[in-house]
Design a protein around this motif. Structure first.
Motif, PDB file in Angstrom:
ATOM      1  N   ASP A 135       4.936 -32.665 -24.323  1.00  0.00           N
ATOM      2  CA  ASP A 135       5.183 -33.665 -23.284  1.00  0.00           C
ATOM      3  C   ASP A 135       4.586 -33.335 -21.923  1.00  0.00           C
ATOM      4  N   LEU A 136       4.608 -32.069 -21.532  1.00  0.00           N
ATOM      5  CA  LEU A 136       4.154 -31.739 -20.187  1.00  0.00           C
ATOM      6  C   LEU A 136       2.681 -31.345 -20.187  1.00  0.00           C
ATOM      7  N   GLY A 137       1.912 -31.999 -19.341  1.00  0.00           N
ATOM      8  CA  GLY A 137       0.485 -31.733 -19.305  1.00  0.00           C
ATOM      9  C   GLY A 137       0.095 -30.665 -18.297  1.00  0.00           C
ATOM     10  N   ASN A 138       0.937 -30.415 -17.300  1.00  0.00           N
ATOM     11  CA  ASN A 138       0.589 -29.467 -16.257  1.00  0.00           C
ATOM     12  C   ASN A 138       0.605 -28.037 -16.777  1.00  0.00           C
ATOM     13  N   SER A 139      -0.252 -27.213 -16.227  1.00  0.00           N
ATOM     14  CA  SER A 139      -0.202 -25.793 -16.553  1.00  0.00           C
ATOM     15  C   SER A 139      -0.429 -25.006 -15.272  1.00  0.00           C
ATOM     16  N   GLU A 140      -0.049 -23.740 -15.316  1.00  0.00           N
ATOM     17  CA  GLU A 140      -0.149 -22.928 -14.106  1.00  0.00           C
ATOM     18  C   GLU A 140      -1.595 -22.802 -13.642  1.00  0.00           C
ATOM     19  N   GLU A 141      -2.543 -22.823 -14.583  1.00  0.00           N
ATOM     20  CA  GLU A 141      -3.950 -22.693 -14.206  1.00  0.00           C
ATOM     21  C   GLU A 141      -4.410 -23.871 -13.337  1.00  0.00           C
ATOM     22  N   GLU A 142      -3.875 -25.042 -13.592  1.00  0.00           N
ATOM     23  CA  GLU A 142      -4.281 -26.236 -12.853  1.00  0.00           C
ATOM     24  C   GLU A 142      -3.606 -26.320 -11.499  1.00  0.00           C
ATOM     25  N   ILE A 143      -2.431 -25.720 -11.368  1.00  0.00           N
ATOM     26  CA  ILE A 143      -1.659 -25.810 -10.135  1.00  0.00           C
ATOM     27  C   ILE A 143      -1.563 -24.426  -9.511  1.00  0.00           C
ATOM     28  N   GLN A 144      -2.064 -24.309  -8.292  1.00  0.00           N
ATOM     29  CA  GLN A 144      -2.044 -23.019  -7.608  1.00  0.00           C
ATOM     30  C   GLN A 144      -0.689 -22.808  -6.949  1.00  0.00           C
ATOM     31  N   LEU A 145      -0.007 -21.730  -7.342  1.00  0.00           N
ATOM     32  CA  LEU A 145       1.299 -21.416  -6.784  1.00  0.00           C
ATOM     33  C   LEU A 145       1.228 -20.121  -5.992  1.00  0.00           C
ATOM     34  N   THR A 146       1.941 -20.079  -4.874  1.00  0.00           N
ATOM     35  CA  THR A 146       2.023 -18.837  -4.108  1.00  0.00           C
ATOM     36  C   THR A 146       3.043 -17.918  -4.780  1.00  0.00           C
ATOM     37  N   ASP A 147       3.015 -16.643  -4.397  1.00  0.00           N
ATOM     38  CA  ASP A 147       3.982 -15.689  -4.956  1.00  0.00           C
ATOM     39  C   ASP A 147       5.407 -16.117  -4.633  1.00  0.00           C
ATOM     40  N   ASP A 177      14.325 -25.389   0.989  1.00  0.00           N
ATOM     41  CA  ASP A 177      14.097 -26.837   0.844  1.00  0.00           C
ATOM     42  C   ASP A 177      12.609 -27.148   0.868  1.00  0.00           C
ATOM     43  N   ASN A 178      11.879 -26.452   1.728  1.00  0.00           N
ATOM     44  CA  ASN A 178      10.427 -26.670   1.818  1.00  0.00           C
ATOM     45  C   ASN A 178       9.729 -26.228   0.537  1.00  0.00           C
ATOM     46  N   TYR A 179      10.126 -25.064  -0.020  1.00  0.00           N
ATOM     47  CA  TYR A 179       9.558 -24.614  -1.293  1.00  0.00           C
ATOM     48  C   TYR A 179       9.800 -25.683  -2.364  1.00  0.00           C
ATOM     49  N   ARG A 180      11.041 -26.157  -2.436  1.00  0.00           N
ATOM     50  CA  ARG A 180      11.408 -27.152  -3.453  1.00  0.00           C
ATOM     51  C   ARG A 180      10.580 -28.421  -3.303  1.00  0.00           C
ATOM     52  N   ASN A 181      10.506 -28.943  -2.087  1.00  0.00           N
ATOM     53  CA  ASN A 181       9.801 -30.206  -1.868  1.00  0.00           C
ATOM     54  C   ASN A 181       8.300 -30.068  -2.106  1.00  0.00           C
ATOM     55  N   THR A 182       7.739 -28.923  -1.729  1.00  0.00           N
ATOM     56  CA  THR A 182       6.319 -28.681  -1.982  1.00  0.00           C
ATOM     57  C   THR A 182       6.042 -28.632  -3.481  1.00  0.00           C
ATOM     58  N   LEU A 183       6.933 -27.963  -4.234  1.00  0.00           N
ATOM     59  CA  LEU A 183       6.764 -27.877  -5.684  1.00  0.00           C
ATOM     60  C   LEU A 183       6.978 -29.221  -6.358  1.00  0.00           C
ATOM     61  N   PHE A 184       7.904 -30.038  -5.841  1.00  0.00           N
ATOM     62  CA  PHE A 184       8.060 -31.398  -6.363  1.00  0.00           C
ATOM     63  C   PHE A 184       6.715 -32.124  -6.303  1.00  0.00           C
ATOM     64  N   GLU A 185       6.017 -31.982  -5.182  1.00  0.00           N
ATOM     65  CA  GLU A 185       4.725 -32.650  -4.999  1.00  0.00           C
ATOM     66  C   GLU A 185       3.657 -32.047  -5.913  1.00  0.00           C
ATOM     67  N   LYS A 186       3.593 -30.716  -5.953  1.00  0.00           N
ATOM     68  CA  LYS A 186       2.560 -30.050  -6.748  1.00  0.00           C
ATOM     69  C   LYS A 186       2.717 -30.326  -8.241  1.00  0.00           C
ATOM     70  N   ILE A 187       3.956 -30.245  -8.717  1.00  0.00           N
ATOM     71  CA  ILE A 187       4.206 -30.325 -10.155  1.00  0.00           C
ATOM     72  C   ILE A 187       4.449 -31.756 -10.615  1.00  0.00           C
ATOM     73  N   LYS A 188       4.680 -32.648  -9.650  1.00  0.00           N
ATOM     74  CA  LYS A 188       4.935 -34.077  -9.953  1.00  0.00           C
ATOM     75  C   LYS A 188       6.247 -34.257 -10.712  1.00  0.00           C
ATOM     76  N   VAL A 189       7.297 -33.612 -10.209  1.00  0.00           N
ATOM     77  CA  VAL A 189       8.638 -33.822 -10.749  1.00  0.00           C
ATOM     78  C   VAL A 189       9.554 -34.178  -9.575  1.00  0.00           C
ATOM     79  N   ARG A 190      10.790 -34.587  -9.912  1.00  0.00           N
ATOM     80  CA  ARG A 190      11.695 -35.046  -8.863  1.00  0.00           C
ATOM     81  C   ARG A 190      13.021 -34.314  -8.851  1.00  0.00           C
TER      82      ARG A 190
END
Length: 207
Positions: A135-147, A177-190
């Motif tokens: 179901d999930l198409g995203n992968s860590e390689e496609e989305i750059q995450l900070t440590d 809250d900022n980490y959460r909201n940024t990841l919501f945007e990056k990963i496209k979840v809510r």
């Protein structure tokens, strides 16, 4: 009275018996929920049946997530297939339970959603994990995450509240809250559940 109405009334009576919970309204469809909320009856949690007439659970949770994100949705269904579960969670539900749930687990689910912003039973967690690769198409390689974002994701998979996570990371609640909201945007979840699903899929949950 059909089975749907019987179940709804039984659940309302059960929830009313729980300490700290009051049932504000019952409804047969998503349209009824919209009408009640339009009258400014806005609950903390909505126990939402996936299968409703006029406006089903998918459409309703999508509408609530967009217009009333502060309302926490606990999805309810007789269906335990991973596609239904994942679809509801990705659309914004904070948790998912089955209609044959025991009263003790219903109370646990409501408390967990109020305190930790999500609830997944072991059964549902297993279903999600088995269905993630399909179901999930995203992968860590496609989305750059900070440590820091990776650390936050690992902690999101735990039993900790967001406040606890902030304490553990030695940052402010606003930073979390900022980490959460940024990841919501990056990963496209809510939802937090969506973050957990992503973390599990990408091997970040236990690292």
């Amino acid at each position: 009275m059909d089975d749907h109405n019987l179940l709804r009334k039984a659940l309302a009576k059960l929830i009313s018996s729980f300490e700290n919970y009051v049932v504000l309204f019952e409804g047969d469809s998503g349209k009824e929920i919209k009408a009640r909320i339009a009258q400014h009856v806005i609950p903390d949690i909505i126990l939402l049946d996936v299968n409703m007439p006029d406006m089903d659970g998918y459409e309703t949770v999508r509408w609530l997530s967009k217009n009333y994100p502060q309302v926490k949705v606990l999805a309810l269904s007789m269906f335990s297939d991973e596609s239904t579960i994942i679809r509801m969670l990705r659309l914004g539900a904070k948790g998912y339970i089955l209609k044959n749930i025991e009263p003790e687990e219903l109370k646990l689910a409501l408390d967990s959603i109020m305190k930790k912003d999500f609830y997944l039973s072991e059964f549902i967690s297993g279903k999600i994990i088995s269905g993630l690769h399909k179901d999930l198409g995203n992968s860590e390689e496609e989305i750059q995450l900070t440590d820091k974002e990776k650390e936050f994701l690992r902690l999101v998979c735990s039993e900790l509240t967001y406040k606890d996570i902030a304490d553990k990371m030695f940052v402010s609640h606003r930073t979390v809250d900022n980490y959460r909201n940024t990841l919501f945007e990056k990963i496209k979840v809510r939802t937090r559940v969506g973050l957990v699903m992503y973390a599990i899929k990408n091997g970040l949950a236990e690292a």
